[in-house]
Design a protein around this motif. Structure first.
Motif, PDB file in Angstrom:
ATOM      1  N   SER A 162      14.424   8.760  12.045  1.00 44.33           N
ATOM      2  CA  SER A 162      13.386   9.074  11.136  1.00 44.33           C
ATOM      3  C   SER A 162      12.120   9.701  11.769  1.00 44.33           C
ATOM      4  CB  SER A 162      12.970   8.294   9.830  1.00 44.33           C
ATOM      5  OG  SER A 162      11.899   7.469  10.335  1.00 44.33           O
TER       6      SER A 162
ATOM      7  N   ILE B 271      13.099  16.381  11.783  1.00 47.60           N
ATOM      8  CA  ILE B 271      13.293  15.051  11.464  1.00 47.60           C
ATOM      9  C   ILE B 271      14.595  14.476  12.070  1.00 47.60           C
ATOM     10  CG2 ILE B 271      13.547  13.095   9.650  1.00 47.60           C
ATOM     11  CD1 ILE B 271      11.339  14.785   7.959  1.00 47.60           C
TER      12      ILE B 271
ATOM     13  N   SER C  18       9.765  -2.959  14.556  1.00 48.18           N
ATOM     14  CA  SER C  18       8.383  -2.683  14.522  1.00 48.18           C
ATOM     15  C   SER C  18       7.726  -3.136  13.479  1.00 48.18           C
ATOM     16  CB  SER C  18       8.248  -1.287  14.540  1.00 48.18           C
ATOM     17  OG  SER C  18       6.991  -0.403  14.465  1.00 48.18           O
TER      18      SER C  18
ATOM     19  N   PHE D 110       1.872  11.465  18.355  1.00 49.30           N
ATOM     20  CA  PHE D 110       1.110  10.941  16.952  1.00 49.30           C
ATOM     21  C   PHE D 110       1.218  12.508  16.008  1.00 49.30           C
ATOM     22  CE2 PHE D 110      -0.934   8.222  20.089  1.00 49.30           C
ATOM     23  CZ  PHE D 110      -0.369   7.119  19.723  1.00 49.30           C
ATOM     24  N   LEU D 111       1.196  12.127  15.048  1.00 52.46           N
ATOM     25  CA  LEU D 111       0.929  13.293  13.840  1.00 52.46           C
ATOM     26  C   LEU D 111      -0.333  12.876  13.201  1.00 52.46           C
ATOM     27  CD1 LEU D 111       4.379  13.266  12.360  1.00 52.46           C
ATOM     28  CD2 LEU D 111       3.522  15.040  13.767  1.00 52.46           C
TER      29      LEU D 111
ATOM     30  N   TYR E 261      -5.180   5.126  18.806  1.00 53.14           N
ATOM     31  CA  TYR E 261      -5.061   6.544  18.666  1.00 53.14           C
ATOM     32  C   TYR E 261      -5.945   6.857  17.367  1.00 53.14           C
ATOM     33  CZ  TYR E 261      -1.408   5.383  15.251  1.00 53.14           C
ATOM     34  OH  TYR E 261      -0.768   4.790  14.135  1.00 53.14           O
TER      35      TYR E 261
ATOM     36  N   TRP F 257       0.847  -1.195   0.100  1.00 58.12           N
ATOM     37  CA  TRP F 257       0.047  -0.059  -0.040  1.00 58.12           C
ATOM     38  C   TRP F 257       0.903   1.253  -0.008  1.00 58.12           C
ATOM     39  CZ3 TRP F 257       1.018   2.130   4.906  1.00 58.12           C
ATOM     40  CH2 TRP F 257       1.453   1.113   5.939  1.00 58.12           C
TER      41      TRP F 257
HETATM   42  C1  B12 Z   1       5.073   3.096   6.843  1.00 53.13           C
HETATM   43  C2  B12 Z   1       5.058   3.505   8.366  1.00 53.13           C
HETATM   44  C3  B12 Z   1       6.016   2.722   9.107  1.00 53.13           C
HETATM   45  C4  B12 Z   1       7.080   1.506   8.527  1.00 53.13           C
HETATM   46  C5  B12 Z   1       8.124   2.318   7.792  1.00 53.13           C
HETATM   47  C6  B12 Z   1       8.752   3.362   8.823  1.00 53.13           C
HETATM   48  C7  B12 Z   1       9.544   4.435   8.179  1.00 53.13           C
HETATM   49  N1  B12 Z   1      10.798   5.118   8.674  1.00 53.13           N
HETATM   50  O1  B12 Z   1       9.510   4.745   6.936  1.00 53.13           O
HETATM   51  C8  B12 Z   1       7.200   0.807   9.798  1.00 53.13           C
HETATM   52  C9  B12 Z   1       6.204  -0.092  10.045  1.00 53.13           C
HETATM   53  C10 B12 Z   1       8.755   0.415  10.112  1.00 53.13           C
HETATM   54  C11 B12 Z   1       6.818   1.834  10.980  1.00 53.13           C
HETATM   55  C12 B12 Z   1       7.635   2.190  12.230  1.00 53.13           C
HETATM   56  C13 B12 Z   1       7.324   2.898  13.209  1.00 53.13           C
HETATM   57  N2  B12 Z   1       6.471   4.011  13.054  1.00 53.13           N
HETATM   58 CO1  B12 Z   1       5.412   4.353  11.710  1.00 53.13          CO
HETATM   59  N3  B12 Z   1       4.712   5.041   9.964  1.00 53.13           N
HETATM   60  C14 B12 Z   1       4.501   4.719   8.812  1.00 53.13           C
HETATM   61  C15 B12 Z   1       3.908   5.636   8.079  1.00 53.13           C
HETATM   62  C16 B12 Z   1       2.296   4.953   7.523  1.00 53.13           C
HETATM   63  C17 B12 Z   1       4.281   6.262   6.656  1.00 53.13           C
HETATM   64  C18 B12 Z   1       5.838   6.281   6.751  1.00 53.13           C
HETATM   65  C19 B12 Z   1       6.434   6.720   5.438  1.00 53.13           C
HETATM   66  O2  B12 Z   1       5.845   7.517   4.624  1.00 53.13           O
HETATM   67  N4  B12 Z   1       7.744   6.106   5.282  1.00 53.13           N
HETATM   68  C20 B12 Z   1       8.267   6.114   3.888  1.00 53.13           C
HETATM   69  C21 B12 Z   1       9.385   7.166   4.143  1.00 53.13           C
HETATM   70  C22 B12 Z   1      10.128   7.488   2.982  1.00 53.13           C
HETATM   71  O3  B12 Z   1       9.058   8.543   4.857  1.00 53.13           O
HETATM   72  P1  B12 Z   1       9.170   9.202   5.962  1.00 53.13           P
HETATM   73  O4  B12 Z   1       9.224   8.087   7.141  1.00 53.13           O
HETATM   74  O5  B12 Z   1       8.219  10.063   6.403  1.00 53.13           O
HETATM   75  O6  B12 Z   1      10.879   9.535   6.159  1.00 53.13           O
HETATM   76  C23 B12 Z   1      11.318  10.481   5.198  1.00 53.13           C
HETATM   77  C24 B12 Z   1      11.307  11.926   5.740  1.00 53.13           C
HETATM   78  O7  B12 Z   1      11.968  11.586   7.055  1.00 53.13           O
HETATM   79  C25 B12 Z   1      12.473  12.434   4.677  1.00 53.13           C
HETATM   80  N5  B12 Z   1      13.410  13.320   5.135  1.00 53.13           N
HETATM   81  C26 B12 Z   1      14.486  13.128   5.883  1.00 53.13           C
HETATM   82  N6  B12 Z   1      14.910  14.233   6.406  1.00 53.13           N
HETATM   83  C27 B12 Z   1      13.912  15.268   5.714  1.00 53.13           C
HETATM   84  C28 B12 Z   1      14.062  16.624   5.971  1.00 53.13           C
HETATM   85  C29 B12 Z   1      13.048  17.436   5.586  1.00 53.13           C
HETATM   86  C30 B12 Z   1      13.173  18.877   5.721  1.00 53.13           C
HETATM   87  C31 B12 Z   1      11.967  16.780   4.866  1.00 53.13           C
HETATM   88  C32 B12 Z   1      10.939  17.697   4.401  1.00 53.13           C
HETATM   89  C33 B12 Z   1      11.928  15.564   4.811  1.00 53.13           C
HETATM   90  C34 B12 Z   1      12.974  14.559   5.365  1.00 53.13           C
HETATM   91  O8  B12 Z   1      13.073  11.315   4.085  1.00 53.13           O
HETATM   92  C35 B12 Z   1      12.600  10.126   4.797  1.00 53.13           C
HETATM   93  C36 B12 Z   1      12.941   9.001   3.729  1.00 53.13           C
HETATM   94  O9  B12 Z   1      14.231   8.559   3.794  1.00 53.13           O
HETATM   95  C37 B12 Z   1       3.436   6.950   8.957  1.00 53.13           C
HETATM   96  C38 B12 Z   1       2.168   7.599   9.066  1.00 53.13           C
HETATM   97  C39 B12 Z   1       2.116   8.527   7.582  1.00 53.13           C
HETATM   98  N7  B12 Z   1       1.060   8.622   6.855  1.00 53.13           N
HETATM   99  O10 B12 Z   1       3.003   9.279   7.328  1.00 53.13           O
HETATM  100  C40 B12 Z   1       3.693   6.066  10.275  1.00 53.13           C
HETATM  101  C41 B12 Z   1       4.685   7.179  11.317  1.00 53.13           C
HETATM  102  C42 B12 Z   1       5.736   7.689  10.618  1.00 53.13           C
HETATM  103  N8  B12 Z   1       4.944   6.004  12.323  1.00 53.13           N
HETATM  104  C43 B12 Z   1       4.806   6.343  13.571  1.00 53.13           C
HETATM  105  C44 B12 Z   1       5.238   5.699  14.491  1.00 53.13           C
HETATM  106  C45 B12 Z   1       5.143   6.239  16.377  1.00 53.13           C
HETATM  107  C46 B12 Z   1       6.150   4.588  14.477  1.00 53.13           C
HETATM  108  C47 B12 Z   1       6.978   3.477  15.539  1.00 53.13           C
HETATM  109  C48 B12 Z   1       7.530   4.438  16.528  1.00 53.13           C
HETATM  110  C49 B12 Z   1       5.855   2.828  16.129  1.00 53.13           C
HETATM  111  C50 B12 Z   1       6.846   1.866  17.125  1.00 53.13           C
HETATM  112  N9  B12 Z   1       6.974   2.159  18.233  1.00 53.13           N
HETATM  113  O11 B12 Z   1       7.089   0.576  16.712  1.00 53.13           O
HETATM  114  C51 B12 Z   1       7.939   2.765  14.581  1.00 53.13           C
HETATM  115  C52 B12 Z   1       9.172   3.793  14.436  1.00 53.13           C
HETATM  116  C53 B12 Z   1      10.201   3.058  13.506  1.00 53.13           C
HETATM  117  C54 B12 Z   1      11.120   4.224  12.832  1.00 53.13           C
HETATM  118  N10 B12 Z   1      12.450   4.492  13.236  1.00 53.13           N
HETATM  119  O12 B12 Z   1      10.735   4.713  11.918  1.00 53.13           O
HETATM  120  C55 B12 Z   1       4.433   7.894  13.704  1.00 53.13           C
HETATM  121  C56 B12 Z   1       5.543   9.006  13.785  1.00 53.13           C
HETATM  122  C57 B12 Z   1       5.384   9.925  14.811  1.00 53.13           C
HETATM  123  C58 B12 Z   1       6.754  10.965  14.947  1.00 53.13           C
HETATM  124  N11 B12 Z   1       6.836  11.598  16.123  1.00 53.13           N
HETATM  125  O13 B12 Z   1       7.393  10.991  14.267  1.00 53.13           O
HETATM  126  C59 B12 Z   1       3.757   8.024  12.357  1.00 53.13           C
HETATM  127  C60 B12 Z   1       3.823   9.450  11.842  1.00 53.13           C
HETATM  128  C61 B12 Z   1       2.346   7.684  12.592  1.00 53.13           C
HETATM  129  C62 B12 Z   1       1.512   8.723  13.245  1.00 53.13           C
HETATM  130  N12 B12 Z   1       0.535   9.204  12.549  1.00 53.13           N
HETATM  131  O14 B12 Z   1       1.705   9.092  14.226  1.00 53.13           O
HETATM  132  N13 B12 Z   1       6.183   2.959  10.564  1.00 53.13           N
END
Ligand code: B12
Length: 311
Positions: free
Chosen positions: A153, A149, A213, A165-166, A102, A51
Motif C-alpha cells: 500500500s 501504489i 506500525s 514522505f508525501l 517530518y 479520526w
Molecule cells: C492511517 C495511516 C496509517 C495507518 C494505516 C495504514 C494504511 N495502509 O492505511 C498505519 C498506522 C497502520 C500506518 C502505517 C504506516 N504508514 Co501511514 N499513514 C496513514 C495516513 C494518515 C492515512 C492513510 C489512509 O488513508 N489509509 C486508508 C486507506 C484506505 O488508504 P490508503 O492507505 O491510501 O490505501 C488505498 C490506496 O492505496 C487505494 N489504492 C489501491 N490501489 C490503487 C490504485 C490507484 C490507481 C488508486 C488511485 C488508489 C489505489 O486503495 C487503498 C485502500 O485499500 C497517511 C497520510 C495521508 N493523509 O494519506 C499516512 C502514510 C500513508 N503513512 C506513511 C508511512 C511512511 C507509514 C509507515 C511506513 C510508517 C512505518 N514505517 O511504520 C507504515 C506503513 C504500513 C503500511 N504498509 O501501510 C506515508 C507513506 C509514504 C509512501 N511512500 O507511501 C504516509 C503517506 C504519510 C506521509 N505523509 O508520508 N499509516
C-alpha cells in the motif's frame, strides 16, 4: 503552450528548488470513486483511529476541504539513510522516525510552495498539508504519477523506492495534470509474504489491527498478546514491508540533514527506554516523530520487545 501547462512547469521547478524529490499534478475531483476508503473503514481496518472515519467524506473530495479546488500538487521527499550500527539490546525504530519530526521539517518548504502557487494568478487559494490533513495522499500520488501504489500500500518509485514522505497542496489554480502511475509490483508478493503479522490482507490493503506500525504508534491501549509476541524488537513503527521491497535497492541517501539518524533515537537501548520517566521521555524525544506514541506507548513497546527477547 497553454497557460496552465506553463504554470505546471513553474510549480515543478519551484518544488525542486525547495528540495522536493518529485512533484506531480492531478485534477481535483473525487479521488476514490470505488469507495476503497469506505470499504476499509467498514471492515474496521482503521482500528481505533476514529479520526479516519470522522473525516472520510472530506478525504475523498478535496473540494470539500477547499471549495473551488481545481488541482492537487503532490510532493515526495526522500528520507532514506543507511542503518546506524545497532547497539547491544537495541530496539528498532522505523526509518522515517530517525531524525527530526517530518511534519516540522516539511512545513516551511510546503508553505513556500503554496505561496508561490498563490502568486501565479490573482485570487488563487491553497491548502497545504503533510500526513495529518484529511487528504488521501497515496491515491493522489498515484493519480499524479508521483509513484505507483505497491502491494504493501506504499507509494513506490523506480528511482528511489518507497522511503519518502508525501505532501500535497490543494489549489484553486488550474494546472495541467500528469499521467497516472501504473503498477510496478508485477507478480512480486515479498511484502505480503514477509509481514510478521499478516497485516497485508489483500494487495494494497492493510488491516491496522494487525500492523506493528499501528500497534506501536497509534494504539493507546494494550496490544493483543497474539500480535505483541510478533513485534520482535520494533519499538516504534515497522519497516519490514519496505525492507523486503526490491525497489528499495534503488534507495538513495536523503539530502535533508534533519532526517539523518540520531543514534539515541534510531537504535535506542531497550532497558533505557523501558525506564524512561515522562520528563525524560519528553527531553529526549521532543520534536521527533516518537512523541506520537507518547511516553506510555514507548515504555509499553520497550517492555514488549524485552519480553520477545526472552527477558
Ligand atoms: C492511517 C495511516 C496509517 C495507518 C494505516 C495504514 C494504511 N495502509 O492505511 C498505519 C498506522 C497502520 C500506518 C502505517 C504506516 N504508514 Co501511514 N499513514 C496513514 C495516513 C494518515 C492515512 C492513510 C489512509 O488513508 N489509509 C486508508 C486507506 C484506505 O488508504 P490508503 O492507505 O491510501 O490505501 C488505498 C490506496 O492505496 C487505494 N489504492 C489501491 N490501489 C490503487 C490504485 C490507484 C490507481 C488508486 C488511485 C488508489 C489505489 O486503495 C487503498 C485502500 O485499500 C497517511 C497520510 C495521508 N493523509 O494519506 C499516512 C502514510 C500513508 N503513512 C506513511 C508511512 C511512511 C507509514 C509507515 C511506513 C510508517 C512505518 N514505517 O511504520 C507504515 C506503513 C504500513 C503500511 N504498509 O501501510 C506515508 C507513506 C509514504 C509512501 N511512500 O507511501 C504516509 C503517506 C504519510 C506521509 N505523509 O508520508 N499509516
Amino acid at each position: 503552450m497553454t497557460v496552465p501547462n506553463f504554470h505546471a512547469e513553474a510549480v515543478k521547478r519551484r518544488a525542486r528548488e525547495l528540495g522536493f524529490d518529485a512533484c506531480g499534478i492531478a485534477a481535483a475531483d473525487q479521488i476514490d470513486p470505488e469507495d476503497r476508503l469506505g470499504t476499509w473503514l467498514a471492515r474496521g481496518f482503521h482500528a481505533a483511529m476514529k479520526w479516519m472515519a470522522a473525516t472520510s467524506e472530506i478525504r475523498q473530495d478535496p473540494r470539500k476541504k477547499l471549495p473551488g479546488a481545481r488541482s492537487v500538487v503532490v510532493l515526495a521527499r526522500n528520507y532514506y539513510s543507511p542503518s546506524p550500527a545497532a547497539n547491544e539490546r537495541a530496539g528498532r525504530v522505523a526509518r522515517y522516525a530517525w531524525g527530526r519530526d517530518y511534519h516540522r521539517v516539511l512545513r516551511k518548504p510546503l508553505r513556500e510552495l503554496a505561496a508561490f502557487i498563490e502568486s501565479l494568478e490573482p485570487e488563487t487559494r491553497c491548502y497545504a498539508s503533510v500526513d495529518s490533513g484529511p487528504v488521501m495522499e497515496r491515491s493522489w500520488a498515484a493519480r499524479a504519477g508521483v509513484g505507483a501504489i505497491g502491494k504493501n500500500s506504499l507509494v513506490l518509485r523506480r528511482d528511489i523506492g518507497s522511503w519518502f514522505f508525501l505532501a500535497t497542496v490543494i489549489t484553486t489554480l488550474e494546472l495541467e495534470p500528469d499521467a497516472p502511475a501504473t503498477d510496478i509490483c508485477g507478480t512480486c508478493t515479498l511484502c505480503i509474504d514477509s509481514c510478521p503479522t499478516a497485516a497485508i490482507v489483500e494487495p494494497g490493503v492493510v488491516d491496522s489491527n494487525r500492523c506493528i506500525s499501528y500497534q506501536t504508534i497509534e494504539n493507546r491501549g494494550e496490544v493483543p498478546d497474539s500480535i505483541a509476541s510478533l513485534h520482535d524488537n520494533w519499538v516504534f513503527g515497522c519497516d519490514v514491508c519496505q525492507d523486503v521491497c526490491p525497489w528499495n535497492r534503488f534507495a538513495r541517501e536523503t539530502t535533508e540533514p534533519d532526517f539523518l539518524p540520531r543514534p539515541d533515537q534510531a537504535s535506542p537501548n531497550l532497558d533505557d527506554l523501558a525506564a524512561l520517566s515522562e520528563p525524560q521521555f519528553r527531553a529526549r524525544f521532543s520534536g521527533t516523530p516518537l512523541m506520537r506514541a507518547k511516553h506510555a506507548g514507548i515504555v509499553r513497546n520497550a517492555n514488549i520487545a524485552r519480553e520477545n527477547a526472552g527477558d
